[in-house]
Design a protein around this motif. Structure first.
Motif, PDB file in Angstrom:
ATOM      1  N   ILE A  31       0.737  -1.212  -0.181  1.00 39.89           N
ATOM      2  CA  ILE A  31       0.074  -0.010  -0.059  1.00 39.89           C
ATOM      3  C   ILE A  31       0.784   1.220  -0.054  1.00 39.89           C
ATOM      4  CG2 ILE A  31      -1.685  -1.285   0.930  1.00 39.89           C
ATOM      5  CD1 ILE A  31      -1.031   0.329   3.881  1.00 39.89           C
ATOM      6  N   SER A  32       1.722   0.905   0.244  1.00 33.33           N
ATOM      7  CA  SER A  32       3.219   2.298   0.122  1.00 33.33           C
ATOM      8  C   SER A  32       3.308   3.048  -1.526  1.00 33.33           C
ATOM      9  CB  SER A  32       4.506   1.936   0.850  1.00 33.33           C
ATOM     10  OG  SER A  32       3.987   1.757   2.139  1.00 33.33           O
ATOM     11  N   THR A  33       3.442   4.078  -1.490  1.00 32.89           N
ATOM     12  CA  THR A  33       4.475   4.523  -2.190  1.00 32.89           C
ATOM     13  C   THR A  33       5.677   4.469  -2.283  1.00 32.89           C
ATOM     14  OG1 THR A  33       2.680   6.325  -3.070  1.00 32.89           O
ATOM     15  CG2 THR A  33       5.179   6.931  -3.604  1.00 32.89           C
ATOM     16  N   ASN A  96      12.213   4.468   0.664  1.00 34.80           N
ATOM     17  CA  ASN A  96      12.054   4.611   1.341  1.00 34.80           C
ATOM     18  C   ASN A  96      10.410   4.261   1.077  1.00 34.80           C
ATOM     19  OD1 ASN A  96       9.792   7.489   0.224  1.00 34.80           O
ATOM     20  ND2 ASN A  96      10.486   7.391   2.747  1.00 34.80           N
ATOM     21  N   ALA A  97      10.047   4.840   2.150  1.00 38.78           N
ATOM     22  CA  ALA A  97       8.317   3.879   1.974  1.00 38.78           C
ATOM     23  C   ALA A  97       7.502   5.562   2.851  1.00 38.78           C
ATOM     24  CB  ALA A  97       8.070   2.574   2.520  1.00 38.78           C
ATOM     25  N   ARG A  98       6.057   5.726   2.188  1.00 41.94           N
ATOM     26  CA  ARG A  98       5.353   6.629   2.458  1.00 41.94           C
ATOM     27  C   ARG A  98       4.230   6.109   1.776  1.00 41.94           C
ATOM     28  NH1 ARG A  98       7.692  11.184   0.377  1.00 41.94           N
ATOM     29  NH2 ARG A  98       9.668  10.789   1.631  1.00 41.94           N
ATOM     30  N   LYS A  99       3.566   6.869   2.805  1.00 44.46           N
ATOM     31  CA  LYS A  99       1.916   6.763   2.851  1.00 44.46           C
ATOM     32  C   LYS A  99       1.055   7.470   3.149  1.00 44.46           C
ATOM     33  CE  LYS A  99      -2.587   4.648   1.574  1.00 44.46           C
ATOM     34  NZ  LYS A  99      -2.520   4.287   0.355  1.00 44.46           N
ATOM     35  N   ARG A 100       0.475   8.600   2.372  1.00 44.21           N
ATOM     36  CA  ARG A 100      -0.527   9.455   2.390  1.00 44.21           C
ATOM     37  C   ARG A 100      -1.442   9.502   2.551  1.00 44.21           C
ATOM     38  NH1 ARG A 100       2.770  14.196   2.857  1.00 44.21           N
ATOM     39  NH2 ARG A 100       4.649  14.545   1.953  1.00 44.21           N
ATOM     40  N   THR A 101      -2.946   9.807   3.237  1.00 47.96           N
ATOM     41  CA  THR A 101      -3.787  10.290   3.740  1.00 47.96           C
ATOM     42  C   THR A 101      -4.327  10.742   1.890  1.00 47.96           C
ATOM     43  OG1 THR A 101      -4.489  12.003   4.463  1.00 47.96           O
ATOM     44  CG2 THR A 101      -4.861  10.359   5.849  1.00 47.96           C
ATOM     45  N   ALA A 102      -5.624  10.608   1.206  1.00 48.02           N
ATOM     46  CA  ALA A 102      -6.132  11.412   0.616  1.00 48.02           C
ATOM     47  C   ALA A 102      -6.093  13.027   1.055  1.00 48.02           C
ATOM     48  CB  ALA A 102      -8.322  10.693   0.359  1.00 48.02           C
ATOM     49  N   TYR A 105      -2.256  14.166   4.437  1.00 49.60           N
ATOM     50  CA  TYR A 105      -1.509  13.466   5.749  1.00 49.60           C
ATOM     51  C   TYR A 105      -0.449  12.649   5.885  1.00 49.60           C
ATOM     52  CZ  TYR A 105      -1.465  12.611  10.674  1.00 49.60           C
ATOM     53  OH  TYR A 105      -0.539  12.807  11.917  1.00 49.60           O
ATOM     54  N   LEU A 106       0.526  12.705   6.003  1.00 51.31           N
ATOM     55  CA  LEU A 106       1.528  11.990   5.990  1.00 51.31           C
ATOM     56  C   LEU A 106       1.340  10.794   6.958  1.00 51.31           C
ATOM     57  CD1 LEU A 106       4.155  10.795   4.413  1.00 51.31           C
ATOM     58  CD2 LEU A 106       5.081  11.993   6.479  1.00 51.31           C
ATOM     59  N   LEU A 107       0.945   9.603   6.296  1.00 47.01           N
ATOM     60  CA  LEU A 107       0.854   8.474   7.656  1.00 47.01           C
ATOM     61  C   LEU A 107       1.801   7.528   8.223  1.00 47.01           C
ATOM     62  CD1 LEU A 107      -2.548   6.587   5.835  1.00 47.01           C
ATOM     63  CD2 LEU A 107      -2.276   8.264   8.217  1.00 47.01           C
ATOM     64  N   TYR A 108       2.899   7.301   7.356  1.00 43.20           N
ATOM     65  CA  TYR A 108       4.279   6.891   7.767  1.00 43.20           C
ATOM     66  C   TYR A 108       5.293   7.746   6.868  1.00 43.20           C
ATOM     67  CZ  TYR A 108       2.663   3.466   5.129  1.00 43.20           C
ATOM     68  OH  TYR A 108       2.430   2.306   3.876  1.00 43.20           O
TER      69      TYR A 108
END
Length: 121
Positions: A31-33, A96-102, A105-108
């Motif tokens: 689920i990560s970018t 890098n592993a990153r996830k933002r909300t719609a 907002y940066l989740l991790y």
């Protein structure tokens, strides 16, 4: 705890190729970018390439046409194929592993330790 472990760096002559790998632990990979960034001596870290969970890619202008980012969700691994390497590609390459909300907002935002790539002229 998410861990990102890079491998595949090394010394290569200009014009050569290298493939970097980044193996991720944990269940967030799919689920990560995922992204590759690099930092040259005395310079700030810069984006090299990213790939979204859906496979969309983005590249820095300096590497377009030479580098290819890909991911294998079954292996929790992201790759960076680097061709036609130039001395200015030298640096520490970090995963890098990153996830933002719609709403953005940066989740991790997780980082690996990095792997050195040196391109000799």
């Amino acid at each position: 705890q998410v861990q990102l472990v890079e491998s595949g760096g090394g010394l290569v002559q200009a014009g050569g190729s290298l493939t970097l790998s980044c193996a991720a632990s944990g269940s967030i990979f799919s689920i990560s970018t995922m992204g590759w960034y690099r930092q040259a001596p005395g310079k700030q870290r810069e984006l090299v390439a990213t790939i979204t969970s859906g496979g969309g890619t983005n590249y820095a202008d300096s590497v377009k046409g030479r580098f290819t980012i890909s991911r294998d969700n079954a292996k929790n691994t992201v790759y960076l194929q680097m061709n036609s390497l130039k001395p200015e590609d030298t640096g520490v390459y970090s995963c890098n592993a990153r996830k933002r909300t719609a709403y953005g907002y940066l989740l991790y935002d997780h980082w690996g330790q990095g792997t050195q790539v040196t391109v000799s002229s």
